[in-house]
Structures are given as structure tokens and as C-alpha cells.
Design an enzyme around this catalytic site. Structure first.
Site, PDB file in Angstrom:
ATOM      1  CB  CYS A 187      51.154  34.561  66.721  1.00 58.87           C
ATOM      2  SG  CYS A 187      52.310  34.386  68.438  1.00 58.87           S
ATOM      3  CB  ILE A 188      45.962  32.597  68.196  1.00 57.29           C
ATOM      4  CG1 ILE A 188      46.595  30.979  68.963  1.00 57.29           C
ATOM      5  CG2 ILE A 188      45.357  32.038  66.842  1.00 57.29           C
ATOM      6  CD1 ILE A 188      45.537  30.284  68.908  1.00 57.29           C
TER       7      ILE A 188
END
Ligand code: ZN
Ligand code: ZN
Length: 338
Positions: A187-188
Site C-alpha cells: 500500500c503506497i
């Protein structure tokens, strides 16, 4: 109407981007399809155009930065989250709470709203910092004991990069360059993987933010009702820029509020749309917990189902599913090893 168009466009694109960044482009379904268009097809087309415009050198620089932001650990999106959330909260605090207390919203909501926002930022911090479960030579054996190999999605194989035997349900993350236990996705927004160790904080992150947005939207709506009453908007006569009287309608009232309180209106609308999107996303993850599967496993199973040679593997039952409450317990009690 121009402002309306702009508002709707911004709100929709922000929410689509938000959801897409948390959805694997390799899965199936409409979100994964959109994700593929944005992260695979669009960059490919952009690259072709930029080679034409800037030549191969200029183009490779552009794709380097693009790849860096999306494919290397960096805090860009954590900064974006902080700016967005802090900006939204500041606007809410100074523009919205300026009308509190009123007949509909007692002053306690200033304190509960602020405390809830702080709780959300704390949960975000925990989702970013609690380890997802990095596999190392020292803990490899311990992780291997948590889940058995199902001989369908997982068999005892080595990760060629880490030179470790991958425990069942783990995956090598190409962004973080580590193997992660019970890998869900990278998850950025939290600048790390979502895995065995921090999945509960990721769930708490989506749930708390969906509730905060819904809460913000509800209080925002009540504040608008108060403004409509206070400014006697229901009985006001509206004129267009030519001086002609405009017939009263809810659309006119909304347009008036939008022009008089643009930033506040924008934040409340954003709260409403993000609240709905995040609630949907939370239920999607709750469903994964119910089935005791991960985003990665879902994608893997769907990939296998498409291949005639491995179709039978996809049809094997999920041995990790122990029933809803036991599955929840697994998520909450997950402990990582050093
Ligand atoms: Zn690895
Ligand atoms: Zn990662």
C-alpha cells in the site's frame, strides 16, 4: 455549473485514485480493471507519447520518477495523506465549527470530532510503522510453523532474491524487496506492505477513516441546515448575473452555499464520498477476513482458475478458513517475529 463540474470531477477522481492505489491491478472485477488501465495501460501510452515529445532520454527520466514514486519505498503518499487530512480538518475546524454550537449541533462535537481525527492519524501512524512481518533467516522457521502449505497456492519454494524458503502465504514484495508473511498487498499510502503483522492496523485505518468521513458528512449536513435557517435562505430571492430573478429550488440553494462557503462545502462533499468509498472498501476486506484469504491469494486463485492446466488447484478448498470468529482472532492476535 462550471464549478459543479469541477467539484464532481475532483471528488470522483480523488476517490477513484484512493481506491485504486489499494487494489491490485492483477485481480479481476471492475476495480482491478480500472487499476490496470491507470497503472499499466496509461503509463505504457504515456511512455510512447513522451518518447515522441521528449526523445528517449527525456522520456526515461520521466518514467524513472514515475516508477520511483509508485515502485520504490518513499513517503510521497504519506505526505499527500497528511496534507489532505490536515487541510480538510483545518477547513472543518475554522469554517464549519465556527457555526457550532447551534440548534442541531452541540459544542461537544468540536471535541469529539477533534479527538476522532487525532485517533485516525494515530492509527495511520501505526499502520505505517507496525511491521507487516518481514521474513529473515532468524525467523524463517517460526513463520513456517504458522500456516501449512496447501499444495495449491503454496508449495515449499525458495525466494530467489532473499534466498529463504518462503513460508506458506508469504510473498516477495518487489517494492520493499523483502518477503512478507501473509502478504496482502503493498500500500503506497502507508509506504509499506500490508501483511500478517499490520493487517489489523490497515483494517482499523480504513474503518476509522470511513467512520470519520461519515461523521464529518453528517455534522456538516446539520451545520448547513443551521446556515440555511440562520441566513433565511428558504425565503431568499435569488437573482442571476443579469439581474433576473431565479426560481427557488434546492439546486439554487446548493449553488448559493457552494459559492458562499466553497472550501467548507468541498470538504463536506469529500467526506460524504470518501466515507461511502471507504466503507465499501472496508466491507471488501471484511469479506476477505470472513473467507480467511488475502488480496494476493484472491488474485492467485483467479489466475489459476483461468489456466486449464492448473484449474483443479484453484478449486481446492481454502484450508486456512477456520470460521469467521477464529479468522478475526487470527487477524487481531497476529504477532510478528524479529
Ligand atoms: Zn523475498
Ligand atoms: Zn511492500
Amino acid at each position: 455549473m462550471e464549478f459543479w463540474g469541477f467539484l464532481i470531477y475532483t471528488v470522483i477522481s480523488v476517490s477513484i485514485l484512493f481506491i485504486l492505489l489499494c487494489v491490485s491491478p492483477h485481480g479481476t472485477g471492475p476495480f482491478a480493471w480500472l487499476s490496470r488501465q491507470i497503472f499499466i495501460t496509461l503509463p505504457a501510452i504515456t511512455e510512447k507519447i513522451s518518447i515522441k515529445l521528449f526523445g528517449p532520454m527525456g522520456s526515461s527520466k520521466i518514467s524513472y520518477y514515475f516508477l520511483y514514486i509508485f515502485n520504490k519505498p518513499n513517503p510521497s503518499f504519506q505526505i499527500v495523506y497528511l496534507l489532505l487530512s490536515l487541510g480538510g480538518f483545518t477547513i472543518y475546524f475554522f469554517k464549519g465549527f465556527a457555526f457550532v454550537p447551534n440548534r442541531y449541533v452541540p459544542s461537544i462535537h468540536i471535541y469529539t470530532g477533534t479527538a476522532f481525527y487525532m485517533l485516525c492519524v494515530t492509527i495511520f501512524y501505526l499502520a505505517c510503522t507496525v511491521s507487516p512481518g518481514k521474513i529473515r533467516p532468524q525467523n524463517e522457521e517460526k513463520y513456517k510453523k504458522i500456516f501449512p502449505y496447501d499444495e495449491a497456492l503454496y508449495r515449499e519454494v525458495k525466494c530467489s532474491t532473499c534466498d529463504l524458503v518462503k513460508p506458506a502465504r508469504s510473498k516477495h514484495c518487489s517494492v520493499c524487496n523483502i518477503c512478507v508473511a501473509k502478504f496482502d498487498h503493498h500500500c503506497i499510502w502507508i509506504n509499506q506492505c500490508v501483511g500478517y503483522g499490520n493487517y489489523k492496523w490497515f483494517l482499523a485505518f480504513i474503518l476509522s477513516h470511513s467512520l470519520l468521513c461519515m461523521y464529518g458528512a453528517q455534522i456538516g449536513l446539520l451545520i448547513f441546515v443551521h446556515i440555511i435557517e440562520k441566513e433565511r435562505i428558504m425565503t431568499t430571492r435569488f437573482f442571476d448575473y443579469l439581474g433576473n430573478e431565479v426560481e427557488w429550488s434546492w439546486m439554487t440553494v446548493i449553488q448559493y452555499l457552494l459559492q458562499r462557503y466553497p472550501s467548507w462545502f468541498f470538504v463536506v462533499t469529500l467526506c460524504f464520498i470518501m466515507g461511502l468509498t471507504l466503507t465499501g472498501f472496508f466491507f471488501y476486506h471484511l469479506y476477505l477476513v470472513y473467507e480467511n484469504t488475502t488480496s494476493n491469494e484472491r488474485a492467485k486463485r483467479l489466475d489459476l482458475a483461468e489456466s486449464p492446466k492448473y484449474k483443479h488447484l484453484a478449486e481446492k478448498p481454502n484450508i486456512y478458513n477456520k470460521g469467521f470468529f477464529k479468522n478475526i482472532e487470527e487477524v487481531i492476535c497476529a504477532k510478528t517475529f524479529k
